[in-house]
Design an enzyme around this catalytic site. Structure first.
Site, PDB file in Angstrom:
ATOM      1  NE  ARG A 267      -0.709  -0.166   4.999  1.00 40.80           N
ATOM      2  CZ  ARG A 267       0.063   0.631   5.730  1.00 40.80           C
ATOM      3  NH1 ARG A 267       0.392   1.825   5.277  1.00 40.80           N
ATOM      4  NH2 ARG A 267       0.522   0.237   6.901  1.00 40.80           N
ATOM      5  CG  HIS A 271      -3.523   0.813   8.757  1.00 33.37           C
ATOM      6  ND1 HIS A 271      -3.552  -0.467   8.237  1.00 33.37           N
ATOM      7  CD2 HIS A 271      -4.511   0.871   9.679  1.00 33.37           C
ATOM      8  CE1 HIS A 271      -4.517  -1.147   8.839  1.00 33.37           C
ATOM      9  NE2 HIS A 271      -5.109  -0.364   9.705  1.00 33.37           N
ATOM     10  CE1 TYR A 281       4.060   1.711   8.196  1.00 31.96           C
ATOM     11  CE2 TYR A 281       3.475   3.379   9.822  1.00 31.96           C
ATOM     12  CZ  TYR A 281       3.144   2.598   8.722  1.00 31.96           C
ATOM     13  OH  TYR A 281       1.898   2.721   8.140  1.00 31.96           O
TER      14      TYR A 281
END
Length: 368
Positions: A267, A271, A281
């Site tokens: 993706r 999120h 991250y």
């Protein structure tokens, strides 16, 4: 007599893991690299699949922008996962059942859910969960992995009714760490239900890297514990995703039971749009590496090589998608606003005493 050779569980594990190689048909350069797996879709089918993927990419771009403007509510970006989502759905039939996770609204739309309903769902409006007759699907599941148990039940219902259909569900790599994941695939396997379970492995369960979630070399190998087939596929390759899903569907309707499919994808966005920052991250190098595997770019190259796609054709799809979004948003805006008292009326025939007081309070506020 020679002593029996001692069975080494480490060797057994290694043998199992070696069988789960990633399947691919179309490589990053848009070249067919596995002719035996080529689903040999017709020219019309190839163009339709590309059209749906491009339309879905535009929907994601517009939905992200609308969310930032405060015109949509909850939204989970889908860019990068078009092959995993749309090609797997393209292998289904209209009578099949779709049980999506919250990132799987595109499959619902292509299964017949009006775009206006999808926008209302994002806003938390109850009408977003009122599906038209004939749309065989459940509302997007917010609880991680819960749709796997539901999928097993729906699939068993299909079997008991003697229907030649399947139930398909989706979760991310993080969902495979949930108990519902194991319960769902085990139940479906035990009852030989016509179910397809898709793991969209986009490498991160929100911010937790895949390698920290499980020691298993692949997530598809978890199918072994349930006694069902499992397969790993390049989730950025629409032809490979279509092929493995179509094979899984054929097996299911033939009475051969469920299949677990792991799609290796990515993706590009966060999120969800609810405050997640992927730069905390993920590295820019990682993003860049995956963007080179983009499902739309490779499929575009393949279709252009077959003289089936052009810049003009893609621009037509983009403009149509923008028009569709604009029209659906206008319709959603025109829908009567949901009220607290209206929600209470839908929830309760006889209101408990504590809600009666609250009902009168909100009724007074809403009347002003």
């Amino acid at each position: 007599m020679a002593a029996n050779k001692k069975l080494n569980p480490v060797d057994v594990l290694s043998e199992i893991e070696a069988k789960f190689e990633m399947l691919q048909v179309l490589n990053e350069k848009g070249e067919i690299v596995n002719k035996d797996m080529d689903p040999k879709l017709s020219d019309e089918e190839l163009v339709e699949l590309m059209t749906r993927m491009v339309w879905t990419r535009v929907l994601d771009e517009r939905s992200t922008a609308l969310n930032r403007q405060g015109r949509l509510g909850f939204y989970a970006p889908t860019a990068g996962q078009e092959a995993s989502q749309i090609a797997s759905h393209y292998a289904l039939s209209e009578g099949d059942y779709v049980l999506p996770g919250y990132r799987d609204v595109p499959q619902l739309i292509w299964h017949g859910l009006p775009l206006t309903k999808a926008f209302l769902f994002s806003r938390g409006h109850y009408k977003g969960n009122q599906f038209p007759e004939g749309v065989n699907a459940l509302s997007p599941q917010i609880i991680i992995g819960a749709q796997y148990v539901q999928n097993a039940g729906v699939a068993l219902g299909i079997k008991k009714r003697g229907k030649e259909n399947v139930a398909i569900t989706y979760t991310g790599d993080g969902g495979t760490s949930q108990g519902d994941f194991y319960e769902g695939i085990n139940f479906a396997g035990a009852y030989n239900a016509p179910a397809i379970f898709v793991i969209q492995n986009n490498n991160y369960a929100i911010s937790t890297p895949r390698e920290l979630q499980s020691k298993a070399a692949t997530l598809a190998q978890k199918a072994v514990s349930a006694g069902i087939p499992g397969v790993v596929v390049d989730g950025m390759d629409p032809l490979a995703v279509y092929k493995v899903t179509k094979d899984a569907r054929d097996r299911a309707v033939a009475g051969e039971g469920p299949t677990l499919i792991e799609t290796m994808c990515y993706r590009y966005g966060p999120h969800t749009m609810a405050g997640d920052d992927p730069t905390r991250y993920r590295t820019s190098d990682e993003d860049s590496d995956w963007e080179k595997k983009d499902p739309i770019v490779r499929f575009r190259t393949y279709l252009e090589g077959k003289k089936l796609w052009s810049k003009e054709k893609e621009e037509e799809v983009i403009e149509q998608a923008k028009a569709d979004v604009k029209a659906a948003l206008k319709e959603a805006d025109a829908t009567e606003k949901q009220t607290v008292t209206g929600l209470m009326d839908l929830m309760y025939d006889v209101k408990p005493s504590n809600l009666k007081e609250q009902y009168e309070y909100y009724k007074g506020k809403e009347s002003k």
